[in-house]
Design an enzyme around this catalytic site. Structure first.
Site, short mmCIF file in Angstrom:
data_model
loop_
_atom_site.label_atom_id
_atom_site.label_comp_id
_atom_site.label_asym_id
_atom_site.label_seq_id
_atom_site.Cartn_x
_atom_site.Cartn_y
_atom_site.Cartn_z
N ASP A 1 43.88 30.58 33.11
CA ASP A 1 43.39 31.88 33.56
C ASP A 1 43.93 32.25 34.94
O ASP A 1 44.11 33.43 35.24
CB ASP A 1 41.85 31.84 33.60
CG ASP A 1 41.24 33.18 33.95
OD1 ASP A 1 41.69 34.19 33.39
OD2 ASP A 1 40.32 33.22 34.78
N GLY B 1 38.63 40.83 33.02
CA GLY B 1 37.99 42.11 32.87
C GLY B 1 36.48 42.04 32.69
O GLY B 1 35.83 41.07 33.02
N SER C 1 28.42 37.35 37.23
CA SER C 1 29.11 37.33 38.52
C SER C 1 28.24 38.04 39.55
O SER C 1 27.99 39.24 39.44
CB SER C 1 30.47 38.03 38.41
OG SER C 1 31.30 37.35 37.49
#
Length: 408
Positions: A296, A74, A129
């Site tokens: 992950d 998220g 990102s």
């Protein structure tokens, strides 16, 4: 120091304080759909009680004097700044003489002066990102209204620079931007980003009964990947092209995580990226409700290790199930990999991408194998030279002069 942890090795557990909640809706995101695992708890907010329990137990579980906390989403900044101020206070409360470090991953769109002052003052490393120049980034990284996000990300990066926050870039390599490696690389140099992680996107479709649609490694018999996935040929060409510019001009100035990890394997050191390590399983993930998963990239029901309210982190991360998960990376390699001259450098890469078959029909071949082989074969003479320099206690950057003089 916890006396029950059986190995003196670091134990990493990536924390998801907002689960998969995000203000963006990136087309290729593998984590957005994890919300379907928790449809009975749509808020996906880590409580203060769980936060304190996790921080205390995580620190006490460590067998090393340094403790690294990684906050991931998220979108992590969907929790208010006060949440992370509590993080720092709790870490100080339970540090017990250990050195505490924090890194946080964000899409950068919610950064403000207040956030950046906090990161600077508390020495947090921020991962942003960003998928290269605006045209590349906005191809897939849009918000829930379908609007592009590049401008807001760059505003966030400018704020990080303004407050002298240490940051690096996590850049996803997909079917679109992979065809423009130099444009991609030059962009990061132009914005002054010296630490770059390139992550190839590889996903397959597999419809689950709860609405999830991405496949785990053992689900589905097809080797067909999504249209946004990078191809092995693209990945190989992308890495080789950027490496050729980096090795001639930028060694010691710009740090590409994959290149650094390759050199580490070449000299027999532990690489800084788990995908190229011999074994895995030491880096789990804890969800907003305390559920712990193997990795992950393996937040699927079959890889759930338990919950922090019913099992300790040590019990879960050193369980036979998790230890076997880590060993499987090397033990389940197909013969083709075991006989490959670059096994020491590749180690089969990430298990999540091992859904292809070898020429002989053996399962477990990495989808990106052809691209990685091209890359390792291309960089081998340069890595050999830099290895010799390191072993002689000289800087690997000497390779640039050797190339200019034509001695390599």
């Amino acid at each position: 120091m916890n006396t029950f942890a059986p190995f003196a090795r670091p134990m990493y557990i990536m924390a998801k304080p907002v689960g998969s909640l995000c203000n963006l809706a990136c087309h290729y995101c593998y984590y957005l759909e994890k919300a379907k695992l928790y449809q009975d708890n749509p808020r996906q907010i880590m409580t203060d009680e769980l936060l304190e329990k996790f921080i205390k137990e995580y620190i006490e579980s460590q067998t090393m004097p340094q403790v690294l906390f990684t906050w991931h989403g998220g979108e992590t900044l969907m929790r208010p700044l006060d949440f992370y101020k509590k993080v720092v206070a709790l870490q100080r409360k339970y540090a017990g003489g250990r050195t505490i470090d924090n890194c946080i991953q964000t899409n950068g769109t919610l950064l403000t002066d207040d956030w950046c002052r906090f990161f600077h003052d508390n020495h947090w490393l921020v991962g942003v990102s960003i998928d290269g120049p605006q045209e590349f980034h906005d191809e897939y990284r849009k918000n829930k209204q379908g609007k592009p996000s590049f401008v807001k990300v760059m505003q966030g990066i400018n704020l990080l620079n303004k407050h002298q926050v240490e940051w690096n870039a996590l850049a996803v390599v997909n079917d679109f931007n992979a065809d423009y490696p130099l444009d991609f690389y030059h962009f990061f140099k132009e914005i002054g980003c010296r630490y770059i992680q390139f992550t190839p996107i590889v996903e397959r479709i597999f419809q689950h009964s709860d609405g999830r649609y991405l496949a785990s490694v053992e689900e589905g018999a097809t080797e067909t990947v999504t249209d946004f996935s990078v191809t092995p040929e693209q990945w190989g060409n992308f890495l080789c092209t950027i490496f050729d510019e980096w090795v001639r001009n930028d060694v010691g100035e710009y740090f590409i995580q994959l290149f650094d990890a390759t050199l580490a394997n070449w000299v027999g050191e532990q690489p800084g990226v788990c995908s190229l390590a011999k074994n895995c399983g030491h880096a789990g993930v804890i969800e907003f409700n305390g559920d712990v998963y193997a990795c992950d990239h393996f937040v699927f029901p079959q890889y759930k290790l338990g919950n922090i309210y019913s099992k300790s982190l040590v019990e879960m991360m050193y369980s036979e199930k998790q230890l076997q998960f880590g060993r499987d990376k090397s033990e389940k390699l197909p013969t083709q990999c075991k006989e490959c001259q670059y096994l020491f450098a590749c180690n089969g890469e990430c298990p999540k991408n091992r859904f292809c078959k070898t020429a002989s029909g053996e399962t477990g071949l990495n989808y990106l194998c052809k691209g990685y082989y091209q890359y390792f074969d291309h960089v081998a003479p340069y890595m050999d030279f830099m290895k010799k320099e390191l072993l002689a206690q000289r800087p690997p950057a000497n390779i640039m002069e050797a190339i200019r003089k034509g001695t390599l």
